[in-house]
Design a protein around this motif. Structure first.
Motif, PDB file in Angstrom:
ATOM      1  N   TYR A  69      -3.683 -70.656   9.115  1.00  0.00           N
ATOM      2  CA  TYR A  69      -4.435 -71.670   8.377  1.00  0.00           C
ATOM      3  C   TYR A  69      -5.107 -72.616   9.367  1.00  0.00           C
ATOM      4  O   TYR A  69      -4.548 -72.923  10.425  1.00  0.00           O
ATOM      5  N   LYS A  70      -6.285 -73.102   8.995  1.00  0.00           N
ATOM      6  CA  LYS A  70      -6.990 -74.101   9.787  1.00  0.00           C
ATOM      7  C   LYS A  70      -6.586 -75.486   9.286  1.00  0.00           C
ATOM      8  O   LYS A  70      -6.723 -75.766   8.094  1.00  0.00           O
ATOM      9  N   PHE A  71      -6.105 -76.322  10.166  1.00  0.00           N
ATOM     10  CA  PHE A  71      -5.480 -77.581   9.751  1.00  0.00           C
ATOM     11  C   PHE A  71      -5.777 -78.695  10.739  1.00  0.00           C
ATOM     12  O   PHE A  71      -6.130 -78.457  11.901  1.00  0.00           O
ATOM     13  N   SER A  72      -5.583 -79.905  10.286  1.00  0.00           N
ATOM     14  CA  SER A  72      -5.470 -81.080  11.131  1.00  0.00           C
ATOM     15  C   SER A  72      -4.125 -81.728  10.818  1.00  0.00           C
ATOM     16  O   SER A  72      -3.798 -81.957   9.649  1.00  0.00           O
ATOM     17  N   TYR A 112       2.665 -89.234   8.639  1.00  0.00           N
ATOM     18  CA  TYR A 112       2.168 -87.866   8.756  1.00  0.00           C
ATOM     19  C   TYR A 112       0.942 -87.708   7.863  1.00  0.00           C
ATOM     20  O   TYR A 112       0.945 -88.159   6.704  1.00  0.00           O
ATOM     21  N   GLU A 113      -0.081 -87.048   8.384  1.00  0.00           N
ATOM     22  CA  GLU A 113      -1.235 -86.682   7.571  1.00  0.00           C
ATOM     23  C   GLU A 113      -1.605 -85.241   7.901  1.00  0.00           C
ATOM     24  O   GLU A 113      -1.882 -84.911   9.051  1.00  0.00           O
ATOM     25  N   VAL A 114      -1.603 -84.399   6.881  1.00  0.00           N
ATOM     26  CA  VAL A 114      -1.983 -82.995   7.035  1.00  0.00           C
ATOM     27  C   VAL A 114      -3.225 -82.764   6.185  1.00  0.00           C
ATOM     28  O   VAL A 114      -3.237 -83.086   4.995  1.00  0.00           O
ATOM     29  N   LYS A 154      -9.200 -71.794   1.920  1.00  0.00           N
ATOM     30  CA  LYS A 154      -8.203 -71.209   1.035  1.00  0.00           C
ATOM     31  C   LYS A 154      -7.035 -72.176   0.912  1.00  0.00           C
ATOM     32  O   LYS A 154      -6.920 -73.133   1.689  1.00  0.00           O
ATOM     33  N   ASP A 155      -6.177 -71.942  -0.071  1.00  0.00           N
ATOM     34  CA  ASP A 155      -4.981 -72.769  -0.226  1.00  0.00           C
ATOM     35  C   ASP A 155      -4.090 -72.629   1.010  1.00  0.00           C
ATOM     36  O   ASP A 155      -3.940 -71.542   1.570  1.00  0.00           O
ATOM     37  N   MET A 156      -3.493 -73.736   1.404  1.00  0.00           N
ATOM     38  CA  MET A 156      -2.667 -73.786   2.615  1.00  0.00           C
ATOM     39  C   MET A 156      -1.247 -74.218   2.250  1.00  0.00           C
ATOM     40  O   MET A 156      -1.048 -75.140   1.449  1.00  0.00           O
ATOM     41  N   SER A 165      -8.370 -76.543  -0.283  1.00  0.00           N
ATOM     42  CA  SER A 165      -9.330 -76.793   0.781  1.00  0.00           C
ATOM     43  C   SER A 165      -9.776 -78.253   0.789  1.00  0.00           C
ATOM     44  O   SER A 165     -10.128 -78.819  -0.259  1.00  0.00           O
ATOM     45  N   ASN A 166      -9.688 -78.880   1.961  1.00  0.00           N
ATOM     46  CA  ASN A 166     -10.087 -80.275   2.206  1.00  0.00           C
ATOM     47  C   ASN A 166      -9.150 -81.310   1.599  1.00  0.00           C
ATOM     48  O   ASN A 166      -9.408 -82.513   1.737  1.00  0.00           O
ATOM     49  N   GLU A 167      -8.073 -80.884   0.960  1.00  0.00           N
ATOM     50  CA  GLU A 167      -7.096 -81.853   0.460  1.00  0.00           C
ATOM     51  C   GLU A 167      -6.242 -82.376   1.609  1.00  0.00           C
ATOM     52  O   GLU A 167      -6.097 -81.743   2.657  1.00  0.00           O
ATOM     53  N   ILE A 168      -5.649 -83.563   1.384  1.00  0.00           N
ATOM     54  CA  ILE A 168      -4.856 -84.241   2.404  1.00  0.00           C
ATOM     55  C   ILE A 168      -3.472 -84.574   1.845  1.00  0.00           C
ATOM     56  O   ILE A 168      -3.343 -85.075   0.727  1.00  0.00           O
ATOM     57  N   PHE A 169      -2.447 -84.295   2.630  1.00  0.00           N
ATOM     58  CA  PHE A 169      -1.060 -84.664   2.336  1.00  0.00           C
ATOM     59  C   PHE A 169      -0.675 -85.815   3.261  1.00  0.00           C
ATOM     60  O   PHE A 169      -0.969 -85.779   4.454  1.00  0.00           O
ATOM     61  N   THR A 170      -0.017 -86.825   2.710  1.00  0.00           N
ATOM     62  CA  THR A 170       0.478 -87.928   3.536  1.00  0.00           C
ATOM     63  C   THR A 170       1.935 -88.221   3.213  1.00  0.00           C
ATOM     64  O   THR A 170       2.384 -88.042   2.064  1.00  0.00           O
ATOM     65  N   ALA A 171       2.656 -88.648   4.211  1.00  0.00           N
ATOM     66  CA  ALA A 171       4.042 -89.072   4.046  1.00  0.00           C
ATOM     67  C   ALA A 171       4.381 -90.001   5.198  1.00  0.00           C
ATOM     68  O   ALA A 171       3.724 -89.980   6.242  1.00  0.00           O
TER      69      ALA A 171
END
Length: 292
Positions: free
Chosen positions: A107-110, A126-128, A134-136, A279-285
């Protein structure tokens, strides 16, 4: 490269290698709360666990029918991050996908790690972000280790944990030989909020909770008035770990996700505890550490 942030009360250092917090010090008395990374015991201080927490079965996992390999706790803790932001009280590191990471994790990620200096400690963020089309799927977690004991005239058994609420909770069990989850559980807390430290607690590896009501846990001593509190609000799993053979540290680990069950044969997207980003969504914790 190592960077330093400090205010009147707290000093921290953070390393672009692994994006890892290396020091957490109260300036008034120069007490170091974070584990010193002595390789004789454990060479890390506070590694980031991404894109897996724990182990995948036999070091292998399946994405869309293709097999990949990942070491325990993933790839981020042994990668060089870039420093992308630094102010007086904040620093941010970033790890971006590349052709090498795609061989291990397709997967391509930041992945961004932020450290915000607080009056009495530090907030770890954390920010992903999914940079793919595609879904990650991923897990993420912290693994900070703390000096235990803090002082030479103390011993490990002088310390205890205290939750902010009384808990009736089981722990998830792992196989002592393989480290994989067994799907068995063990009753551990019964309307209690304290855990007295003893190496026997860790004879089957970590204590792993998935049903806590508490939002914070504090490491305290019977012999001094120092303490460190972790606020782990919203993290679904919490692990407590040290080496069962004895080591002068204790880890408090907030997780989104966990290692494989001994019999898991499914696709990575079906792994219990995994997070999903479109795609392009962001997860934070985030979690925070407060010193006293």
């Amino acid at each position: 490269m190592i960077y330093t942030l400090e205010n009147e009360k707290i000093k921290i250092t953070a390393n672009t290698y692994g994006g890892e917090l290396n020091n957490l010090i109260t300036k008034k008395d120069s007490v170091e709360f974070l584990w010193n990374g002595d390789e004789a015991y454990w060479k890390y201080h506070s590694p980031i666990l991404f894109p897996i927490v724990g182990k995948v079965l036999d070091g292998k996992y399946i994405v869309d029918g293709k097999e990949y390999n990942l070491p325990q706790h993933g790839l981020a803790r042994v990668r060089e991050f870039n420093m992308i932001e630094k102010t007086e009280n904040r620093i941010v590191f970033e790890l971006l996908w590349n052709e090498d990471t795609l061989k291990l994790y397709p997967y391509k990620f930041s992945l961004r790690l932020s450290y915000d200096l607080l009056e009495d400690g530090v907030k770890v963020g954390y920010e992903v972000k999914n940079l793919d089309n595609k879904d990650m799927y991923f897990s993420i977690g912290g693994h900070p280790a703390f000096m235990c004991p803090l002082f030479e005239n103390e011993k490990f058994e002088d310390y205890y944990f205290e939750f902010d609420q009384k808990e009736t909770a089981e722990v998830m069990l792992t196989d002592i030989n393989t480290g994989y989850f067994t799907r068995e559980r063990k009753e551990f807390l019964n309307n209690q909020n304290k855990i007295k430290l003893d190496l026997k607690l860790f004879e089957y590896d970590a204590l792993i909770f998935d049903s806590l009501k508490s939002n914070s846990i504090t490491l305290k001593s019977d012999k001094n008035n120092k303490s460190i509190t972790m606020d782990f609000t919203n993290f679904p799993y919490l692990a407590l770990w040290t080496k069962a053979t004895g080591a002068p540290f204790i880890c408090i680990e907030p997780w989104y996700g966990h290692g494989d069950f001994f019999d898991f044969k499914g696709d990575f997207k079906d792994k219990e505890g995994n997070q999903m980003l479109k795609s392009n969504e962001i997860f934070t914790a985030s979690y925070s550490l407060h010193l006293k």
